[in-house]
Design a protein around this motif. Structure first.
Motif, short mmCIF file in Angstrom:
data_model
loop_
_atom_site.label_atom_id
_atom_site.label_comp_id
_atom_site.label_asym_id
_atom_site.label_seq_id
_atom_site.Cartn_x
_atom_site.Cartn_y
_atom_site.Cartn_z
N ARG A 278 6.32 -6.28 -3.28
CA ARG A 278 5.81 -4.97 -2.87
C ARG A 278 4.57 -4.55 -3.64
O ARG A 278 3.85 -3.66 -3.20
CB ARG A 278 6.90 -3.92 -3.04
CG ARG A 278 8.01 -4.03 -2.01
CD ARG A 278 9.16 -3.12 -2.36
NE ARG A 278 8.78 -1.72 -2.47
CZ ARG A 278 8.72 -0.88 -1.47
NH1 ARG A 278 9.00 -1.29 -0.27
NH2 ARG A 278 8.38 0.38 -1.65
N VAL B 216 6.87 -10.25 5.27
CA VAL B 216 7.26 -9.27 6.29
C VAL B 216 6.00 -8.59 6.80
O VAL B 216 5.20 -8.10 6.01
CB VAL B 216 8.21 -8.21 5.68
CG1 VAL B 216 8.49 -7.11 6.69
CG2 VAL B 216 9.50 -8.87 5.23
N ALA C 153 3.03 -6.39 7.77
CA ALA C 153 2.67 -5.08 7.25
C ALA C 153 2.92 -3.99 8.29
O ALA C 153 3.30 -2.87 7.96
CB ALA C 153 1.21 -5.07 6.81
N VAL D 67 6.50 -2.70 8.15
CA VAL D 67 6.71 -1.83 6.99
C VAL D 67 6.05 -0.48 7.24
O VAL D 67 6.63 0.58 6.97
CB VAL D 67 6.14 -2.49 5.72
CG1 VAL D 67 6.28 -1.57 4.52
CG2 VAL D 67 6.83 -3.81 5.46
N GLU D 68 4.86 -0.53 7.79
CA GLU D 68 4.13 0.70 8.08
C GLU D 68 4.93 1.59 9.04
O GLU D 68 5.08 2.79 8.83
CB GLU D 68 2.80 0.35 8.73
CG GLU D 68 1.61 1.07 8.16
CD GLU D 68 0.33 0.40 8.62
OE1 GLU D 68 0.08 0.45 9.83
OE2 GLU D 68 -0.37 -0.18 7.78
N THR E 85 7.82 3.14 7.26
CA THR E 85 7.39 4.18 6.35
C THR E 85 6.99 5.43 7.13
O THR E 85 7.34 6.55 6.76
CB THR E 85 6.20 3.70 5.50
OG1 THR E 85 6.49 2.40 5.03
CG2 THR E 85 5.95 4.63 4.33
N VAL F 238 13.22 1.26 2.92
CA VAL F 238 12.33 0.21 3.41
C VAL F 238 12.77 -1.13 2.85
O VAL F 238 12.84 -2.14 3.55
CB VAL F 238 10.86 0.51 3.02
CG1 VAL F 238 9.98 -0.70 3.33
CG2 VAL F 238 10.36 1.72 3.77
N VAL G 62 14.58 -2.91 5.83
CA VAL G 62 13.52 -3.64 6.52
C VAL G 62 13.16 -4.93 5.79
O VAL G 62 13.30 -6.03 6.32
CB VAL G 62 12.26 -2.77 6.69
CG1 VAL G 62 11.16 -3.55 7.38
CG2 VAL G 62 12.61 -1.51 7.48
N GLN G 63 12.70 -4.78 4.55
CA GLN G 63 12.11 -5.95 3.90
C GLN G 63 13.14 -7.03 3.58
O GLN G 63 12.93 -8.20 3.90
CB GLN G 63 11.35 -5.52 2.64
CG GLN G 63 10.06 -4.79 3.02
CD GLN G 63 9.32 -4.28 1.83
OE1 GLN G 63 9.90 -3.72 0.92
NE2 GLN G 63 8.01 -4.44 1.84
#
Ligand SMILES: Nc1ncnc2c1ncn2[C@@H]1O[C@H](COP(=O)(O)OP(=O)(O)O)[C@@H](O)[C@H]1O
Ligand SMILES: [Mg+2]
Lengths: 358, 666
Positions: B496, B557, B559, B562-563, B566, B575, B579-580
């Motif tokens: 991260r 993963v 981006a 993740v975006e 978020t 997250v 997710v990750q």
């Protein structure tokens, strides 16, 4: 001023045939997949692509394509991505083995050639320019251009001298000692072009050479190809998915869809008489006045036509005829081979121009 | 017994897998209460099963036929003699008295200057300086000769590896068929803990330097083959196609396109092979390979932390020098093409200067005693004595003053994790453990893994070392749990944060080039000889690879995903956990796989410092003639454990990949 879609300086392809065509392709098939050779000639071959894939696991990338290319002609193959253009052009050099059909290069049966003969042909007869350049990153530009000669066994001094000349020809003088990744995409493709030209082939194959480039650079490179064609007069088979590119470069255009040929014709034929809705959709946005010749807008001569107007050739593009037609009171006479073949009046011209207004 | 019927599993599969897993473990614990201590297949150290005795007999039979059997005179002896000739030649060059001289042909001065020249030629000025300093330090530490022995053996093994491995790798890069045949063989070679090749090898190649080099070959060859093949396979197709379209022959393509474009990768393979070779050469001390490994081994056995550290330091320095030089060589592959004529000229001048210096140094070190023997007091070297004494003092001080802390850590892990797990695994009846392992393997990896696991378990029983294997398994699992905790915590952090990555990765890279052996030394100093020391060393040994895999997985993963998470208001914790980690779970499983394999090999090496169980038996097999067969069986048991753990986790990773893909398609 926007550049003409049809270039004025194009070398007309040899119209009178002396000797065999540069390239003659007939009934060419390429099927990828398991037991691909068992498909051509059976009812399976008639199936649309998705069904064929479903039933046999095979993809018919090229289906039953036939055409000939005259010496010094620029022959463009156009189609959407996945329509089989790359496969077709690779079949013409046997980078991909055709499944069936014939390919004659200057009368010689390419499919009958053994490995040695095939190498011989690749070294001397034709060369290819690739979409992703395929340059050797560990070699200088000069050595990249000389690569084909090296493969052929030309002595070092001689091949570097020749490569230097070619660099000048493709406008890269002064970049001999650079490495490919120090150049912009357009310049890298000039190296690719130079590498193909260095072996002095008789036929040049281009597989979407400019698709990876910015639009402005792409236009430069198209001009470059036209200029080179003018200077060296090679036969060219040019693959593109860009209709404008096809119209600008092609003496004739082959339009492909799902592996099959939909239409083969001169640019004005493709735009003026699309073979089906697929092609019609394709050419819908083309500014017709830039492509169509006045042959496409003339009407038959009537008995009461005044014959004191100016004369124009049948192959004059509409856009270039506008001034002459509108400024003349009488309709313009269209002449082909010294014979009067039709008349063009203001209304016919205006119909084409107005249709283009958004 | 807790064998679940297929129907039950299928029905239960609708439950989350973790529930099933927990359920099986709960049943196990419940059954353990009445059954523990029964049918544990315990065997005391001196007891032998008939298999062990038959292995002893086999050894005797082989030793007796050695002189007469054509298999030996025509095959094994030929190989041994060829390898021996190369090794002895290299040793007589730099480490052993030879050709009637009391010293090797090239004395220390010659070696240092030639090594510096080689480092400059392959790499750059920086690594040349590093090489000069590193080589000098071997002498200063008082281990010039031992270091040169280690170097000679490493070089011998690496030379053979490259001569065979690079062509084979290129071939495997070109031929799909060879690649398919080779891959499982290489996989197997790499999952086998280094330790266990040694005993069977001595059977065929005797003990001594040649066997050491051969063991090293086997261990160090896979990386260069594999990475070379990978390099050749991943050469940009467009470049190959362009070459073909110009009429290049296969050979021309190989010479002008494939090999040059793969060269950087091939040199990376060389780097890996060199590091593996150094690591194995030190371990081959167990079968009498000369060099620094011997010093460490003897010091470990006498718990002489100071000496072990001093020799370990020399190994670490050699590892760093070899790693940096081969890495610089890799970077130079690219840089070399780009040197302008001026820089090329400058380089030639430096090379010529170094060449002259090397010639002079070779002459001096051949002729004069001062340039042949490294100066300084014999045995301890200029600084070696102080280093050893300092480390011994520090270790004593730590054990005296920080004993409370180290004991607390040790006890927490021993009583909290290790003892209960060991009691559960090693004190359950063998059939209960087998059933549980089968059920768990099925749950995490699917039904296809069951036959493999069953065969491994059956063979484990057959080795007669079931309980030892279970003790080793318990230690391996504990260490792996800690490795994974570290791996996920640090890996997620690195994945991260670019800053964390930039900060930590170099350390991990450095840690990975260290030979396995030297990890034991500092922990021996901290915790004394115990199975706990082995576990900590194993954790430290395995953590870098696990951390890197997790970090790369989290980094991989997309981006955008993740975006999106978020922007829909997830907290950082959400997250990570929602997710990750789920998207990176294949990497996490691979990290567990690699963690297990690394830990297992280190836990076994830990037999040297009192870890007991299989590792101890393997070591005892080398030193005590009547335990030879048992040691061999212990080696086989280690391999079986390795195969079991490796296959299961690999299958689990594959299954997750398939699951993820299916999820994506929907
Ligand atoms: N080597 C191959 N194996 C299987 N299918 C292929 C292969 N090469 C191309 N195809 C398939 O053939 C079709 C035509 O591809 P291609 O000739 O690359 O099209 P284009 O160049 O027009 O984009 C595509 O559906 C593609 O998936
Ligand atoms: Mg294409």
């Amino acid at each position: 001023m926007p550049e003409p879609l049809i270039s004025a300086e194009r070398v007309p392809a040899a119209t009178v045939q002396d000797g065999p065509p540069a390239l003659a392709v007939s009934k060419l098939w390429k099927v990828f997949g398991p037991r691909a050779d068992k498909i051509v000639g059976t009812p399976l071959a008639e199936l649309p692509r998705p069904e064929l894939l479903e039933r046999t696991g095979c993809v018919a990338a090229v289906r039953d394509i036939s055409f000939t290319v005259a010496p010094t002609e620029v022959f463009v193959v156009m189609g959407l991505s996945g329509s089989g253009k790359s496969t077709l052009v690779r079949c013409l050099t046997r980078l991909v083995e055709p499944t069936s059909g014939d390919v004659l290069i200057e009368g010689e049966d390419l499919r009958a050639a053994d490995q040695r003969r095939l190498r011989e042909l690749r070294r001397h007869r034709f060369a290819m320019v690739f979409q992703h350049f395929g340059l050797l990153p560990h070699r200088r530009v000069l050595d990249n251009v000389a690569y084909g000669l090296e493969i052929r066994g030309v002595a070092k001094a001689e091949r570097l001298r020749r490569a230097g000349e070619v660099l000048d020809l493709v406008g890269l003088s002064g970049y001999a000692d650079h490495f490919p990744d120090q150049l912009s995409g357009g310049m890298q493709q000039r190296v690719g072009l130079g590498r193909a030209l260095a072996v002095d082939p008789r036929i040049l194959f281009f597989d979407e050479p400019f698709s990876a480039l910015d639009p402005l650079i792409r236009r430069d490179m198209q001009n470059e190809v036209l200029r080179l064609h003018h200077e060296v007069g090679k036969t060219m088979v040019f693959i593109t998915h860009d209709l404008h590119e096809a119209l600008r470069l092609g003496d004739r255009i082959l339009i492909m869809r799902d592996g099959a040929a939909v239409q083969i014709g001169r640019p004005d034929e493709v735009v003026g008489a699309p073979a089906d809705d697929y092609v019609r959709d394709f050419v819908a946005d083309v500014p017709k006045s830039h492509v169509l010749t006045i042959r496409w807008v003339m009407r038959p001569v009537r008995a009461d036509d005044p014959l004191d107007g100016p004369e124009l050739g049948a192959d004059v593009v509409v856009r270039d005829a506008v001034r002459a037609v509108l400024s003349s009171a009488a309709p313009v006479k269209v002449v082909h081979d010294g014979e009067l073949v039709g008349m063009v009046d203001d209304e016919a011209i205006l119909r084409v121009i107005v249709a283009e207004e958004p | 017994m807790t064998t679940l019927s297929a129907g039950a599993v299928r029905r239960a599969a609708r439950l989350p897998r973790s529930w099933l897993f927990g359920g099986v473990v709960a049943v196990w614990v419940l059954l353990w209460i009445p059954l523990h201590g029964q049918d544990t297949l315990a065997l005391s150290t001196s007891e032998l099963t008939s298999l062990h005795e038959r292995l002893n007999d086999l050894r005797d039979a082989i030793n007796n036929t050695r002189g007469s059997s054509p298999v030996f005179s025509a095959f094994f002896d030929v190989i041994r003699e060829a390898v021996d000739a190369l090794t002895v030649f290299l040793q007589s060059l730099i480490s052993q008295p030879a050709y009637g001289r009391p010293v090797p042909l090239i004395g220390w001065l010659g070696v240092v200057v030639v090594a510096t020249l080689a480092a400059y030629a392959a790499g750059n000025l920086r690594v040349a300086v590093l090489t000069a300093a590193g080589f000098t330090s071997f002498g200063l530490l008082g281990y010039w000769q031992q270091s040169m022995d280690t170097l000679a053996l490493t070089v011998a093994a690496v030379l053979i590896c490259l001569v065979i491995g690079i062509p084979l790798g290129i071939w495997a890069g070109l031929s799909d068929r060879l690649h398919r045949v080779l891959t499982p063989v290489l996989d197997f070679m790499q999952t086998m803990p280094t330790f266990v090749y040694l005993a069977p090898l001595t059977l065929f190649f005797l003990i001594g330097p040649a066997s050491g080099v051969i063991a090293t070959l086997i261990y160090a060859m896979p990386p260069v083959i594999r990475i070379t093949a990978h390099g050749i396979r991943t050469v940009a197709f467009s470049s190959v196609e362009a070459g073909t379209s110009l009429g290049a022959t296969k050979w021309q393509l190989l010479r002008t396109v494939r090999v040059p474009l793969a060269k950087r990768t091939i040199v990376l393979g060389v780097n890996q092979t060199v590091m593996c070779a150094l690591s194995m050469v030190t371990i081959a001390a167990l079968i009498d390979a000369p060099g620094l490994g011997q010093v460490v081994l003897r010091a470990l056995q006498t718990l002489d932390v100071g000496t072990a550290f001093r020799a370990g330091l020399a190994i670490v320095i050699m590892a760093i020098v070899l790693d940096r030089v081969t890495t610089a060589a890799r970077d130079r592959v690219e840089a070399r093409y780009r040197l302008g004529p001026k820089a090329r000229g400058r380089r030639r001048i430096v090379l010529a200067g170094l060449g002259v210096a090397a010639a002079v140094a070779l002459y001096l070190s051949y002729t004069y005693v001062w340039a042949a023997f490294f100066p300084g007091p014999a045995g301890t070297g200029v600084v070696g004595g102080q280093v050893a004494a300092g480390v011994t003092d520090a270790s004593d001080w730590v054990q005296l003053h920080l004993g409370a802390v180290t004991d607390a850590i040790r006890n927490a892990i021993s009583y909290g994790l290790l003892n209960p797990l060991q009691a559960l695994i090693a004190q359950s009846p063998w059939y209960l453990v087998s059933a549980v392992v089968l059920a768990l393997a099925w749950i995490v990896a699917g039904p296809r893994i069951v036959p493999t696991v069953a065969v491994c378990l059956g063979l484990l029983v057959a080795t007669g070392l079931w309980q030892e294997a279970m003790v080793t398994l318990a230690a391996t699992l504990v260490a792996t749990v800690i490795v994974m905790a570290l791996g996920i915590a640090v890996g997620v952090w690195m994945g991260r944060s670019d800053r964390a990555d930039a900060l930590i990765r170099p350390t991990l890279d450095a840690a990975q080039v260290m030979p396995a052996f030297v990890y034991l030394v500092p922990f021996l100093g901290l915790f004394g000889a115990s199975r706990f020391t082995a576990i900590v060393a194993a954790v430290v040994f395995a953590a870098p690879v696990a951390i890197k895999l997790v970090a790369d997985g989290v980094r991989g993963v997309p981006a955008t995903v993740v975006e999106a998470a978020t922007s829909s208001g997830s907290s950082a914790w959400q997250v990570v956990t929602k997710v990750q980690l789920p998207l990176a779970r294949q990497s996490v499983t691979l990290a567990a796989n690699q963690g297990l394999i690394y830990v297992l090999s280190m836990v076994v090496v830990g037999g040297l410092v009192g870890a007991g169980a299989l590792g101890y038996l393997v070591v005892a097999g080398f030193s005590q003639s009547d335990l030879y067969g048992k040691g061999l069986a212990a080696g086989v048991a280690v391999v079986l454990l390795g195969v079991l753990l490796d296959r299961t986790t690999q299958a689990a990773a594959r299954r997750m990949d398939a699951g993820t893909r299916r999820g994506r398609d929907q």
